[in-house]
Scaffold this motif. Structure first.
Motif, PDB file in Angstrom:
ATOM      1  N   ARG A   1       1.045  -1.054  -0.092  1.00  0.00           N
ATOM      2  CA  ARG A   1      -0.040  -0.232  -0.154  1.00  0.00           C
ATOM      3  C   ARG A   1       1.167   1.087  -0.157  1.00  0.00           C
ATOM      4  N   LEU A   2       2.259   0.984   0.329  1.00  0.00           N
ATOM      5  CA  LEU A   2       2.495   2.016   0.797  1.00  0.00           C
ATOM      6  C   LEU A   2       3.716   2.586  -0.092  1.00  0.00           C
ATOM      7  N   THR A   3       3.916   1.392  -0.712  1.00  0.00           N
ATOM      8  CA  THR A   3       4.984   1.294  -2.181  1.00  0.00           C
ATOM      9  C   THR A   3       4.839   1.273  -3.434  1.00  0.00           C
ATOM     10  N   GLY A   4       3.719   0.176  -2.785  1.00  0.00           N
ATOM     11  CA  GLY A   4       3.216   0.429  -4.838  1.00  0.00           C
ATOM     12  C   GLY A   4       3.648  -0.695  -5.942  1.00  0.00           C
ATOM     13  N   THR A   5       4.882  -1.477  -4.930  1.00  0.00           N
ATOM     14  CA  THR A   5       5.939  -2.582  -5.773  1.00  0.00           C
ATOM     15  C   THR A   5       5.922  -2.967  -5.064  1.00  0.00           C
ATOM     16  N   ALA A   6       5.578  -3.411  -4.137  1.00  0.00           N
ATOM     17  CA  ALA A   6       5.292  -4.869  -3.822  1.00  0.00           C
ATOM     18  C   ALA A   6       4.209  -6.006  -3.783  1.00  0.00           C
ATOM     19  N   GLY A   7       3.696  -6.457  -4.783  1.00  0.00           N
ATOM     20  CA  GLY A   7       2.690  -7.233  -5.013  1.00  0.00           C
ATOM     21  C   GLY A   7       2.225  -8.436  -4.620  1.00  0.00           C
ATOM     22  N   ALA A   8       3.192  -9.127  -4.330  1.00  0.00           N
ATOM     23  CA  ALA A   8       3.242 -10.671  -3.919  1.00  0.00           C
ATOM     24  C   ALA A   8       3.860 -10.641  -2.845  1.00  0.00           C
ATOM     25  N   VAL A   9       2.982 -12.008  -2.402  1.00  0.00           N
ATOM     26  CA  VAL A   9       4.505 -12.216  -0.810  1.00  0.00           C
ATOM     27  C   VAL A   9       4.768 -14.047  -1.082  1.00  0.00           C
ATOM     28  N   ALA A  10       5.989 -13.715  -0.777  1.00  0.00           N
ATOM     29  CA  ALA A  10       6.665 -15.097  -0.434  1.00  0.00           C
ATOM     30  C   ALA A  10       6.754 -16.021   0.487  1.00  0.00           C
ATOM     31  N   LEU A  11       6.030 -17.472   0.696  1.00  0.00           N
ATOM     32  CA  LEU A  11       5.711 -18.067   2.016  1.00  0.00           C
ATOM     33  C   LEU A  11       6.828 -19.335   1.779  1.00  0.00           C
ATOM     34  N   HIS A  12       6.857 -19.702   3.397  1.00  0.00           N
ATOM     35  CA  HIS A  12       7.862 -20.892   3.336  1.00  0.00           C
ATOM     36  C   HIS A  12       6.689 -21.565   4.350  1.00  0.00           C
ATOM     37  N   PHE A  13       7.046 -23.375   3.962  1.00  0.00           N
ATOM     38  CA  PHE A  13       6.105 -23.906   4.854  1.00  0.00           C
ATOM     39  C   PHE A  13       7.358 -24.601   5.516  1.00  0.00           C
ATOM     40  N   PRO A  14       7.106 -25.295   6.791  1.00  0.00           N
ATOM     41  CA  PRO A  14       5.866 -25.224   7.518  1.00  0.00           C
ATOM     42  C   PRO A  14       5.373 -24.132   7.987  1.00  0.00           C
ATOM     43  N   TRP A  15       6.455 -22.864   8.482  1.00  0.00           N
ATOM     44  CA  TRP A  15       6.147 -21.593   8.800  1.00  0.00           C
ATOM     45  C   TRP A  15       5.065 -20.844   8.693  1.00  0.00           C
ATOM     46  N   ASP A  16       4.032 -21.293   7.170  1.00  0.00           N
ATOM     47  CA  ASP A  16       3.027 -20.510   6.821  1.00  0.00           C
ATOM     48  C   ASP A  16       1.691 -21.629   6.706  1.00  0.00           C
ATOM     49  N   ALA A  17       2.429 -22.890   7.252  1.00  0.00           N
ATOM     50  CA  ALA A  17       0.977 -23.644   7.070  1.00  0.00           C
ATOM     51  C   ALA A  17      -0.274 -23.463   7.843  1.00  0.00           C
ATOM     52  N   VAL A  18      -1.517 -23.874   6.440  1.00  0.00           N
ATOM     53  CA  VAL A  18      -2.583 -23.234   7.960  1.00  0.00           C
ATOM     54  C   VAL A  18      -3.606 -24.665   7.597  1.00  0.00           C
ATOM     55  N   ASP A  19      -4.861 -24.574   7.823  1.00  0.00           N
ATOM     56  CA  ASP A  19      -5.292 -26.452   7.882  1.00  0.00           C
ATOM     57  C   ASP A  19      -6.136 -25.992   6.743  1.00  0.00           C
ATOM     58  N   ASP A  20      -6.160 -24.867   6.383  1.00  0.00           N
ATOM     59  CA  ASP A  20      -6.949 -25.089   4.741  1.00  0.00           C
ATOM     60  C   ASP A  20      -6.778 -23.803   3.640  1.00  0.00           C
ATOM     61  N   PRO A  21      -5.574 -24.564   2.701  1.00  0.00           N
ATOM     62  CA  PRO A  21      -5.014 -23.517   1.893  1.00  0.00           C
ATOM     63  C   PRO A  21      -5.774 -22.602   1.394  1.00  0.00           C
ATOM     64  N   ARG A  22      -6.811 -22.763   1.384  1.00  0.00           N
ATOM     65  CA  ARG A  22      -8.168 -21.576   0.523  1.00  0.00           C
ATOM     66  C   ARG A  22      -8.292 -20.144   1.075  1.00  0.00           C
ATOM     67  N   GLU A  23      -8.901 -20.850   2.341  1.00  0.00           N
ATOM     68  CA  GLU A  23      -8.558 -19.230   2.990  1.00  0.00           C
ATOM     69  C   GLU A  23      -7.559 -18.469   3.146  1.00  0.00           C
ATOM     70  N   LEU A  24      -5.770 -18.848   3.254  1.00  0.00           N
ATOM     71  CA  LEU A  24      -4.824 -18.371   3.410  1.00  0.00           C
ATOM     72  C   LEU A  24      -4.665 -17.580   1.183  1.00  0.00           C
ATOM     73  N   ARG A  25      -5.651 -18.555   0.396  1.00  0.00           N
ATOM     74  CA  ARG A  25      -5.439 -17.494  -0.974  1.00  0.00           C
ATOM     75  C   ARG A  25      -7.044 -16.106  -0.578  1.00  0.00           C
ATOM     76  N   ARG A  26      -7.788 -16.716  -0.604  1.00  0.00           N
ATOM     77  CA  ARG A  26      -9.012 -15.833   0.347  1.00  0.00           C
ATOM     78  C   ARG A  26      -8.238 -14.689   0.274  1.00  0.00           C
ATOM     79  N   CYS A  27      -7.120 -14.811   1.751  1.00  0.00           N
ATOM     80  CA  CYS A  27      -6.774 -13.688   2.984  1.00  0.00           C
ATOM     81  C   CYS A  27      -6.362 -13.374   1.627  1.00  0.00           C
ATOM     82  N   LEU A  28      -4.921 -13.559   0.856  1.00  0.00           N
ATOM     83  CA  LEU A  28      -4.394 -13.056   0.163  1.00  0.00           C
ATOM     84  C   LEU A  28      -5.386 -12.021  -0.797  1.00  0.00           C
TER      85      LEU A  28
END
Ligand code: RM4
Ligand code: MN
Ligand code: MN
Length: 386
Positions: free
Chosen positions: A54-81
């Motif tokens: 939002r501040l820079t306009g240039t950081a539109g994607a986020v790289a993820l690390h697993f299992p650090w970012d593991a969730v029960d339902d990946p669809r929930e994470l997709r929705r959040c993104l």
């Protein structure tokens, strides 16, 4: 279009992935330092990434690390993104924290451990499919500390075999990015120590395996811009992990120690006829405020890229053709000495972001608000702090 207009439009299209792991607690070899307001789970890490965008306009994607970012339902994470207006970046498997991997993961002497490592890699391929990610970004802590500890040739065979299995399972839309690192945590022989070792593996695997360059992973004095050229001319430059260092894999803010090197790297990345590879920040902010550090990192990348875009390529080619050694050098220096801050501010404003993102961050009191809602210190799951 004039040179300046071209630069402005290219700069507006710059797209950086920030790392989820760069928002959570991190530390040195000696301690993990907890910060007030640090995100407590992947959803809050994504929220921080969205703030940087939002501040820079240039950081539109986020790289993820697993299992650090593991969730029960990946669809929930997709929705959040989606809700946060971000795209999913590369998926980074983690094969360096489980005690089983003390002597290696995909190169481990025991078949059981190698199978476990390959299974985690395959799981990450599945997670990427569910999230819509197009890359697996692989870094292995594998290596040996003492000469004679293991058979180097056998380790190489095991590595190729394991990665062959993963590559075979890779869906069309995903690619394998193979990172290398000269040292740490192994100090005698790292299994993927340099760009050549990674390139050879990629060539064996296939076209969708490409090398990833992390700025903290080389011997002192290595000419990174030349690596960009070498890998680029083979079509094998898959991506970058940006950070800066003074001595080792320091993971400091990109451009903070050596902005000139960053400029030279961008001069090659942005050379005419080349497409930018995947550009990711890979940093651990241990003493500095994390969101602020990430914003500054994106700004430093914007500025280095802007300067590289302003290089007068015709004048450079002409000087090179005339063997005008210092004339050519001067063309680069001219671009480097240009104050690109107004240009970058203009581009950010056009993107709907902020002319002065750091001031906007402070004014918004984002850090204070997060400290209030997320609480103070205390270890949280996911990342170095767990
Ligand atoms: C490694 C390497 C990897 C990163 C980990 C956390 O040194 O740079 O890319 O995922 O650190
Ligand atoms: Mn890295
Ligand atoms: Mn690293």
């Amino acid at each position: 279009m004039s040179n300046d207009e071209q630069a402005e439009s290219a700069l507006g299209a710059l797209d950086i992935e920030t790392p989820s792991w760069g928002y959570g607690d991190s530390g040195t070899r000696f301690a993990v330092f907890q910060q007030p307001g640090r995100p407590r789970d992947v959803f809050e890490r994504v929220q921080d990434a969205a703030e940087v965008h939002r501040l820079t306009g240039t950081a539109g994607a986020v790289a993820l690390h697993f299992p650090w970012d593991a969730v029960d339902d990946p669809r929930e994470l997709r929705r959040c993104l989606d809700e946060q207006g971000l795209r999913v970046g590369a998926v980074n498997p983690n094969l360096f924290q489980d005690p089983d991997y003390k002597l290696g993961s995909i190169t481990h002497p025991h078949e059981r451990v190698r199978a476990k490592a390959v299974e985690h890699l395959l799981e990450c391929v599945r997670i990427a499919s569910e999230l819509g990610s197009t890359a697996q970004s692989l870094w292995f802590a594998d290596g040996t500390n003492y000469l004679g500890q293991d058979d180097l040739a056998a380790r190489r065979r095991r590595l190729l075999e394991s990665l062959g299995e993963v590559y075979a399972a890779l869906p069309e839309e995903q690619e394998l990015l193979v990172e290398y690192k000269l040292f740490e945590p192994a100090f005698y022989a790292t299994d993927l120590a340099d760009w050549g070792s990674s390139l050879l593996v990629c060539q064996r695997l296939g076209d969708r395996a490409r090398v990833l360059v992390d700025l903290g992973h080389h011997a002192q004095g290595t000419n990174i811009e030349q690596i960009v050229v070498l890998l680029g001319s083979e079509g094998r430059l898959g991506g970058f992990h940006f950070n800066n260092r003074k001595y080792a894999d320091d993971d400091l803010i990109v451009g903070s120690v050596n902005p000139f090197e960053l400029f030279l790297i961008f001069c090659e990345l942005a050379a005419p006829g080349r497409a930018l590879p995947r550009l990711t920040i890979d940093q651990a902010h241990n003493v500095e405020a994390k969101v602020e550090a990430m914003v500054l990192s994106v700004l430093n990348l914007q500025e280095a890229y802007a300067k590289a875009l302003l290089v007068d390529r015709d004048a450079l080619s002409a000087a090179q053709a005339e063997a005008d050694v210092l004339g050519a050098h001067e063309v680069l220096l001219d671009a480097y000495r240009t104050d690109v801050r107004p240009l970058c501010a203009r581009v950010r404003a056009r993107l709907g972001a902020f002319e002065d993102p750091l001031a906007a961050l402070r004014e918004s009191r984002y850090a204070e608000r997060m400290a209030d809602t997320r609480g103070g210190t205390g270890a949280v799951a996911g990342g170095w702090g767990r």
